[in-house]
Design a protein around this motif. Structure first.
Motif, short mmCIF file in Angstrom:
data_model
loop_
_atom_site.label_atom_id
_atom_site.label_comp_id
_atom_site.label_asym_id
_atom_site.label_seq_id
_atom_site.Cartn_x
_atom_site.Cartn_y
_atom_site.Cartn_z
N GLU A 1 22.06 -44.17 11.13
CA GLU A 1 20.95 -43.59 10.37
C GLU A 1 19.94 -42.95 11.31
O GLU A 1 19.37 -43.61 12.16
N SER A 2 19.75 -41.63 11.17
CA SER A 2 18.76 -40.90 11.96
C SER A 2 17.50 -40.75 11.11
O SER A 2 17.47 -41.06 9.92
N TYR B 1 26.34 -48.09 17.48
CA TYR B 1 25.67 -46.81 17.69
C TYR B 1 24.49 -46.67 16.74
O TYR B 1 24.57 -46.96 15.56
N GLY B 2 23.38 -46.18 17.29
CA GLY B 2 22.19 -45.94 16.49
C GLY B 2 21.15 -47.02 16.59
O GLY B 2 20.05 -46.87 16.06
N ALA B 3 21.48 -48.12 17.27
CA ALA B 3 20.48 -49.18 17.45
C ALA B 3 19.38 -48.71 18.39
O ALA B 3 18.26 -49.23 18.37
N GLU B 4 19.69 -47.73 19.20
CA GLU B 4 18.70 -47.16 20.13
C GLU B 4 18.84 -45.65 20.09
O GLU B 4 19.95 -45.11 20.07
N TYR B 5 17.72 -44.95 20.05
CA TYR B 5 17.73 -43.49 20.13
C TYR B 5 16.81 -43.05 21.26
O TYR B 5 15.75 -43.63 21.48
N ASP C 1 24.23 -38.18 15.31
CA ASP C 1 23.95 -39.26 14.37
C ASP C 1 25.07 -40.28 14.24
O ASP C 1 24.89 -41.31 13.58
N GLY C 2 26.22 -40.03 14.82
CA GLY C 2 27.32 -40.99 14.71
C GLY C 2 28.39 -40.72 15.75
O GLY C 2 28.47 -39.63 16.33
N ILE C 3 29.22 -41.71 15.98
CA ILE C 3 30.29 -41.59 16.95
C ILE C 3 31.49 -42.40 16.48
O ILE C 3 31.33 -43.45 15.84
N MET C 4 32.69 -41.90 16.77
CA MET C 4 33.87 -42.66 16.44
C MET C 4 33.90 -43.95 17.23
O MET C 4 33.55 -43.99 18.41
N LYS C 5 34.31 -45.03 16.58
CA LYS C 5 34.43 -46.31 17.26
C LYS C 5 35.48 -46.21 18.36
O LYS C 5 36.52 -45.57 18.19
N ASN C 6 35.22 -46.85 19.47
CA ASN C 6 36.13 -46.77 20.61
C ASN C 6 37.52 -47.32 20.29
O ASN C 6 38.51 -46.93 20.90
N THR C 7 37.61 -48.21 19.32
CA THR C 7 38.90 -48.81 18.99
C THR C 7 39.71 -47.97 18.02
O THR C 7 40.88 -48.24 17.78
N LEU D 1 31.95 -36.92 17.91
CA LEU D 1 30.54 -37.08 17.56
C LEU D 1 30.22 -36.38 16.25
O LEU D 1 30.74 -35.30 15.97
N MET D 2 29.37 -37.01 15.47
CA MET D 2 28.90 -36.43 14.22
C MET D 2 27.52 -35.82 14.51
O MET D 2 26.55 -36.54 14.78
N VAL D 3 27.44 -34.51 14.46
CA VAL D 3 26.27 -33.80 14.98
C VAL D 3 25.55 -33.02 13.88
O VAL D 3 26.16 -32.39 13.02
#
Length: 227
Positions: A27-28, A58-62, A154-160, A187-189
């Protein structure tokens, strides 16, 4: 994907379907305003779950990467634990290249062999021709001339989850055979943009109805945008 995305990477439509099953978006601030639930964690955090930042998704820190802090033409907001300064800078180069129609920045953003492949597969006579076409396609959604002002990851594919990367891998293999890839991520941009003689700031994601999906591959130690 929307038309301008399919223009640059028609095959990505299938990858986008796979990605939708494996990627959740964080969430941005723009998403908060749109009241969308895009938490990569997939819901509320249980009170017993550790809130140690290193263990958060992802998103816990910006953190903003600004032009004055790094050699970028645009600022980039992203989670620095997942997207490095160098990777963020390549996204800035790419989007700036499109709205400014600046081939020098396109050449910075893309691996030279991948750029050559893109020009061939899109029927573009030159990098300038490619950028002109991309600009006009995006303009169909903005409704006017535009200038990108900021990039938001705003998002990224999980490494797994690797299935959704297969289409990108195949495209890169065609463009840069046997590339020495040490890292890759989807990446979701989103981008903000301005219009001429207009003091407002607008969201590309809101106009498209979806995020732009871009990959960053690190090839021979250097990150490059792949789509």
């Amino acid at each position: 994907m929307k038309k301008f995305i399919s223009r640059t990477a028609a095959f990505i439509a299938a990858a986008a379907i796979m990605l939708s099953a494996t990627v959740s978006c964080s969430e941005s601030e723009s998403d908060k305003r749109a009241k969308k639930d895009t938490n990569l964690a997939g819901g509320d955090v249980d009170e017993n779950v550790s809130l140690n930042l290193d263990q958060m998704p992802y998103g816990a820190e910006y953190q903003k990467l600004l032009p004055e802090d790094y050699d970028t033409p645009l600022g980039v907001d992203r989670d620095p634990r997942y997207v490095s300064d160098a990777e963020a800078a390549k996204l800035a180069d790419y989007f700036y290249a499109i709205s400014a129609k600046d081939t020098a920045y396109l050449e910075k953003a893309l691996h030279p062999d991948f750029l050559k492949y893109v020009l061939e597969t899109t029927g573009s006579e030159s990098a300038q021709d490619f950028l002109e076409k991309e600009y006009e396609l995006i303009k169909q959604y903005t409704g006017s001339d535009f200038t990108f002002t900021f990039v938001l990851v705003d998002g990224i594919m999980k490494n797994t989850d690797v299935t959704g990367m297969e289409a990108y891998d195949a495209r890169l293999e065609k463009a840069v055979p046997n590339a020495n890839v040490s890292d890759k991520k989807a990446l979701m941009v989103n981008c903000t943009y301005s219009k001429p003689n207009d003091g407002g700031s607008y969201s590309l994601q809101m106009r498209l109805g979806e995020y732009v999906t871009l990959c960053v591959y690190t090839i021979d130690g250097e990150p490059y945008v792949v789509f």
